[in-house]
Design an enzyme around this catalytic site. Structure first.
Site, PDB file in Angstrom:
ATOM      1  CE1 TYR A   5       0.922   5.158  -6.787  1.00  0.00           C
ATOM      2  CE2 TYR A   5       0.022   6.249  -8.719  1.00  0.00           C
ATOM      3  CZ  TYR A   5      -0.076   5.903  -7.386  1.00  0.00           C
ATOM      4  OH  TYR A   5      -1.165   6.290  -6.660  1.00  0.00           O
TER       5      TYR A   5
ATOM      6  CD  GLU B  88      -1.164   3.418  -4.302  1.00  0.00           C
ATOM      7  OE1 GLU B  88      -1.398   4.639  -4.299  1.00  0.00           O
ATOM      8  OE2 GLU B  88      -0.616   2.833  -3.349  1.00  0.00           O
TER       9      GLU B  88
END
Ligand code: GDP
Ligand code: MN
Length: 377
Positions: free
Chosen positions: A101, A189
């Site tokens: 992530y 992201e």
């Protein structure tokens, strides 16, 4: 403004972040053609402006073009969290060794951007953030200095990234930071950023949120807005230059001025009501704007009363009242309307509204009480 995965990937690619090649399809036939062109296994991905598509069945692996067509048919008939899927992204399938992530967002409390990363990326990142937040490493970025390479390496160390990947990882963080800054994003992201079986880093998913207040600087990005995906009320409001945010209450609020609108909501709450919206109709309060705003407010079936709180400064209150009346004549609302007008020619304005069977008030407190009572009736 939210961007689709495929749009965010286009931006990321410009900033040197490795992404898969692939294309968007609006029909199953197109999806099949793209799968044929790409050759081999492909992943069909719903393009909707919500997260958690994978868990909802909106990300599927197809082994053949025929299967790609079948899965695209299924996905294109799905709704994910209430949003109908209108497009799918078709990309070559990737063999994954690890899901990481990586994101940059604003940390309001720290008053600076923060880069976050975790070795446990993928579809369960929210769960990780809740249950084992220590698995997410964070680093604050000085907005004037920008992201420093040593910070990116600290992140790499923090997520136990093998040293072989540091160089491409630092490149990716640089690209992500530049994309974040130069697009005036509030979120950039990559989840997951994967290590592939071929030992490459690859952005498998992409998500960007852009700051609406900065969009005027980015006409090319503003064009990416997908009006199909927006609540119709928001599209309508933007068309008329109204600042509108839908809320869950039953008292529609029509106010000129953002500060006054917030005050109005607070007072409505203070007297036991719940605002159905935030709305700033801006200066002037012309009949056209009031009518547009009224249509937007009344489109919400929860609304049981509307409270007008108008300060007539440059525009005189009698003019505003005439605007309201012609808007009412056009929209013909079925719920009680309460109006508080204050400023130049307020009395004359109130008289005009009272003559038209509107409930009028002199003070905001009186108006809020009357609106709450009217909504309960
Ligand atoms: P999201 O659920 O909306 O975040 O959609 P993602 O694009 O992140 O996909 C969800 C998950 O599907 C990823 O975390 C991966 O585990 C899996 N996935 C997506 N694309 C591929 C792929 O090409 N190969 C493999 N093996 N898994 C994939
Ligand atoms: Mn994802």
């Amino acid at each position: 403004m939210k961007l689709h995965e495929y749009q965010s990937k286009q931006i990321f690619a410009k900033y040197g972040i490795p992404t898969q090649k692939g294309r968007v399809a609006a029909t199953a036939i197109e999806a099949r053609q793209i799968a044929e062109e790409l050759g081999g296994r492909v992943v069909i991905k719903a393009q909707v402006l919500v997260g958690g598509r994978g868990k909802a069945g909106g990300v599927r692996l197809a082994k053949t073009p025929k299967e790609a067509e079948e899965l695209a048919t299924q996905i294109l008939s799905m709704e994910i969290k209430g949003l109908p899927v209108r497009k799918v992204l078709v990309v070559p399938a990737t063999d994954i060794e690890q899901e990481i992530y990586l994101a940059i967002t604003n940390d309001r409390a720290a008053r600076r951007p923060v880069m976050m990363a975790s070795a446990a990326g993928g579809v369960d990142i929210e769960e990780i953030a809740r249950t084992t937040p220590e698995k997410i490493v964070k680093i604050h970025i000085d907005p004037l200095l920008g992201l420093r390479d040593y910070q990116a390496r600290d992140i790499a160390i923090g997520i136990d990234l093998p040293k072989d990947y540091w160089k491409p990882f630092v490149e990716i963080t640089r690209g992500l930071w530049r994309a974040y800054v130069e697009c005036d994003a509030t979120l950039a992201e990559i989840n997951p950023l994967v290590i592939t079986k071929e030992k490459q880093l690859l952005a498998l998913d992409a998500k960007m949120l852009l700051d609406d207040n900065a969009l005027f600087r980015h006409p090319d990005l503003a064009e990416m807005r997908d009006v199909d995906e927006e609540a119709p009320a928001e599209t309508e409001a933007r068309k008329y230059g109204l600042s509108f945010i839908k809320l869950d209450g039953n008292i529609g609020c029509m106010v000129n001025g953002a500060g006054l609108a917030m005050t109005t909501m607070d007072i409505v709450k203070l007297f036991g009501g719940e605002p159905a919206n935030f709305l700033d109709i801006g200066g002037g309060a012309s009949a056209e704007k009031v009518a547009a705003a009224l249509r937007i407010i009344l489109a919400d079936p929860n609304v049981k009363a509307v409270l007008f709180n108008i300060f007539g400064g440059i525009t005189r209150c009698d003019e505003v009242a005439k605007g309201i009346l012609s808007a009412l004549a056009e929209v013909k609302p079925q719920v009680p309307m309460v109006a508080r007008l204050v400023g130049t020619n307020a009395e004359e304005g109130r008289r005009l509204l009272a003559d038209a069977n509107m409930i009028t008030a002199e003070t905001l407190v009186e108006a809020a009480k009357k609106a709450v009572a009217a909504a309960q009736r």
